[in-house]
Design a protein around this motif. Sequence first.
Motif, PDB file in Angstrom:
ATOM      1  N   GLN A  21       0.838  -1.283   0.050  1.00  0.00           N
ATOM      2  CA  GLN A  21      -0.036  -0.035  -0.189  1.00  0.00           C
ATOM      3  C   GLN A  21       0.887   1.350   0.065  1.00  0.00           C
ATOM      4  O   GLN A  21       0.425   2.201  -0.614  1.00  0.00           O
ATOM      5  CB  GLN A  21      -1.033  -0.025   1.159  1.00  0.00           C
ATOM      6  CG  GLN A  21      -1.815   1.127   1.256  1.00  0.00           C
ATOM      7  CD  GLN A  21      -2.983   1.156   0.087  1.00  0.00           C
ATOM      8  OE1 GLN A  21      -3.548   0.070  -0.297  1.00  0.00           O
ATOM      9  NE2 GLN A  21      -2.796   2.156  -0.800  1.00  0.00           N
ATOM     10  N   GLU A  22       1.699   1.392   0.755  1.00  0.00           N
ATOM     11  CA  GLU A  22       2.782   2.297   0.913  1.00  0.00           C
ATOM     12  C   GLU A  22       3.658   2.695  -0.487  1.00  0.00           C
ATOM     13  O   GLU A  22       3.311   3.808  -1.057  1.00  0.00           O
ATOM     14  CB  GLU A  22       3.793   2.450   1.995  1.00  0.00           C
ATOM     15  CG  GLU A  22       3.253   2.492   3.387  1.00  0.00           C
ATOM     16  CD  GLU A  22       4.245   1.909   4.383  1.00  0.00           C
ATOM     17  OE1 GLU A  22       4.311   2.676   5.698  1.00  0.00           O
ATOM     18  OE2 GLU A  22       5.218   1.032   4.304  1.00  0.00           O
ATOM     19  N   PHE A  28       0.997   6.472  -7.071  1.00  0.00           N
ATOM     20  CA  PHE A  28      -0.053   6.639  -7.566  1.00  0.00           C
ATOM     21  C   PHE A  28      -1.005   5.656  -8.368  1.00  0.00           C
ATOM     22  O   PHE A  28      -1.736   5.962  -9.351  1.00  0.00           O
ATOM     23  CB  PHE A  28      -0.160   8.213  -8.141  1.00  0.00           C
ATOM     24  CG  PHE A  28       0.340   9.060  -7.475  1.00  0.00           C
ATOM     25  CD1 PHE A  28      -0.235   9.798  -6.450  1.00  0.00           C
ATOM     26  CD2 PHE A  28       1.512   9.837  -7.856  1.00  0.00           C
ATOM     27  CE1 PHE A  28       0.260  10.976  -5.692  1.00  0.00           C
ATOM     28  CE2 PHE A  28       2.310  10.619  -6.927  1.00  0.00           C
ATOM     29  CZ  PHE A  28       1.550  11.242  -5.983  1.00  0.00           C
ATOM     30  N   VAL A  29      -0.862   4.454  -7.796  1.00  0.00           N
ATOM     31  CA  VAL A  29      -1.513   3.290  -8.209  1.00  0.00           C
ATOM     32  C   VAL A  29      -2.166   2.506  -6.947  1.00  0.00           C
ATOM     33  O   VAL A  29      -2.108   2.814  -6.117  1.00  0.00           O
ATOM     34  CB  VAL A  29      -0.774   2.343  -8.927  1.00  0.00           C
ATOM     35  CG1 VAL A  29      -0.178   3.069 -10.161  1.00  0.00           C
ATOM     36  CG2 VAL A  29       0.494   1.669  -8.030  1.00  0.00           C
ATOM     37  N   ARG A  47       7.960   3.890 -18.331  1.00  0.00           N
ATOM     38  CA  ARG A  47       7.956   5.073 -17.500  1.00  0.00           C
ATOM     39  C   ARG A  47       7.591   4.734 -16.088  1.00  0.00           C
ATOM     40  O   ARG A  47       8.396   5.349 -15.043  1.00  0.00           O
ATOM     41  CB  ARG A  47       7.168   6.098 -17.970  1.00  0.00           C
ATOM     42  CG  ARG A  47       6.872   7.337 -17.258  1.00  0.00           C
ATOM     43  CD  ARG A  47       5.762   8.137 -17.755  1.00  0.00           C
ATOM     44  NE  ARG A  47       5.401   8.882 -16.576  1.00  0.00           N
ATOM     45  CZ  ARG A  47       4.465   8.603 -15.963  1.00  0.00           C
ATOM     46  NH1 ARG A  47       3.971   7.389 -16.058  1.00  0.00           N
ATOM     47  NH2 ARG A  47       4.070   9.625 -14.850  1.00  0.00           N
ATOM     48  N   THR A  48       6.947   3.802 -15.784  1.00  0.00           N
ATOM     49  CA  THR A  48       6.762   3.403 -14.409  1.00  0.00           C
ATOM     50  C   THR A  48       7.886   2.629 -13.789  1.00  0.00           C
ATOM     51  O   THR A  48       8.102   2.844 -12.599  1.00  0.00           O
ATOM     52  CB  THR A  48       5.572   2.414 -14.367  1.00  0.00           C
ATOM     53  OG1 THR A  48       4.328   3.316 -15.012  1.00  0.00           O
ATOM     54  CG2 THR A  48       4.966   2.116 -12.978  1.00  0.00           C
ATOM     55  N   ILE A  49       8.583   1.797 -14.507  1.00  0.00           N
ATOM     56  CA  ILE A  49       9.642   1.123 -14.138  1.00  0.00           C
ATOM     57  C   ILE A  49      10.841   2.410 -13.512  1.00  0.00           C
ATOM     58  O   ILE A  49      11.258   2.082 -12.574  1.00  0.00           O
ATOM     59  CB  ILE A  49      10.151   0.278 -15.117  1.00  0.00           C
ATOM     60  CG1 ILE A  49       9.336  -0.910 -15.275  1.00  0.00           C
ATOM     61  CG2 ILE A  49      11.657  -0.257 -14.403  1.00  0.00           C
ATOM     62  CD1 ILE A  49       9.887  -2.013 -16.280  1.00  0.00           C
ATOM     63  N   HIS A  55      11.794   5.539  -6.380  1.00  0.00           N
ATOM     64  CA  HIS A  55      11.252   5.351  -5.148  1.00  0.00           C
ATOM     65  C   HIS A  55      11.764   4.429  -4.343  1.00  0.00           C
ATOM     66  O   HIS A  55      11.980   4.429  -3.100  1.00  0.00           O
ATOM     67  CB  HIS A  55       9.588   5.087  -5.097  1.00  0.00           C
ATOM     68  CG  HIS A  55       8.966   6.158  -5.825  1.00  0.00           C
ATOM     69  ND1 HIS A  55       8.639   7.119  -4.823  1.00  0.00           N
ATOM     70  CD2 HIS A  55       8.064   6.505  -6.860  1.00  0.00           C
ATOM     71  CE1 HIS A  55       7.815   8.274  -5.561  1.00  0.00           C
ATOM     72  NE2 HIS A  55       7.898   7.592  -6.815  1.00  0.00           N
ATOM     73  N   LEU A  56      12.453   3.250  -4.920  1.00  0.00           N
ATOM     74  CA  LEU A  56      13.181   2.218  -4.394  1.00  0.00           C
ATOM     75  C   LEU A  56      14.572   2.558  -4.378  1.00  0.00           C
ATOM     76  O   LEU A  56      15.358   1.671  -3.693  1.00  0.00           O
ATOM     77  CB  LEU A  56      12.840   0.883  -5.175  1.00  0.00           C
ATOM     78  CG  LEU A  56      11.469   0.480  -5.200  1.00  0.00           C
ATOM     79  CD1 LEU A  56      11.062  -0.715  -5.939  1.00  0.00           C
ATOM     80  CD2 LEU A  56      10.904   0.114  -3.440  1.00  0.00           C
TER      81      LEU A  56
END
Length: 193
Positions: A21-22, A28-29, A47-49, A55-56
Amino acid sequence: MNTQFGKVLRKLRDQKGLSQQELADRMFVTRSTVARWETGSRMPDARTISLLASHLGVKVDNLLNAALQPEGKPVVIWIEDVSTILNGGIPVIEKTLPNAIVKGFTRPAEALGYAKEHPVSLAIVDIELGAISGLDLCRQLLEINPRTNVIYLTAFVDYSFDAWSTGASGFMLKPLTEESLKEQLAQLRYPII
């Protein structure tokens, strides 16, 4: 399905101490979208990758390599013209990479034929192979699949400078040991484990 990408994503998420969830909130998914990525039933776009990597806290290449890695077990080939050395070393590779498909070849032409039919993740190549040089064999393997990691295994340190000009991932001196192989596996261009 790409379960390899999912495994890598989950491992990175866990290392960051994030719940699904975090991570979903940051991306934003929905949480179920992250769950689908981790099970391999869905793949994010490029793009999402890139955003996931940000973020990671990892390089985009780490996630892209996982996304592009073929499903199933990694395929490892060893080309060595001395059959006793080959037969003695195969168990070392199998012990170090227990989930891999390991094939040994004493004839470079047979190895090339196999590489044309199978996605080879790692090729361990002797440099002195008789009619064809291991250096030339490396170039041919990379023409077949540029994502093949090639590690030279030779008794001759003099070849080390020539080896680097071929696009190989590593260089080891004989005999093949579990320790030397583990060191080389940690430095591969395209991780297989």
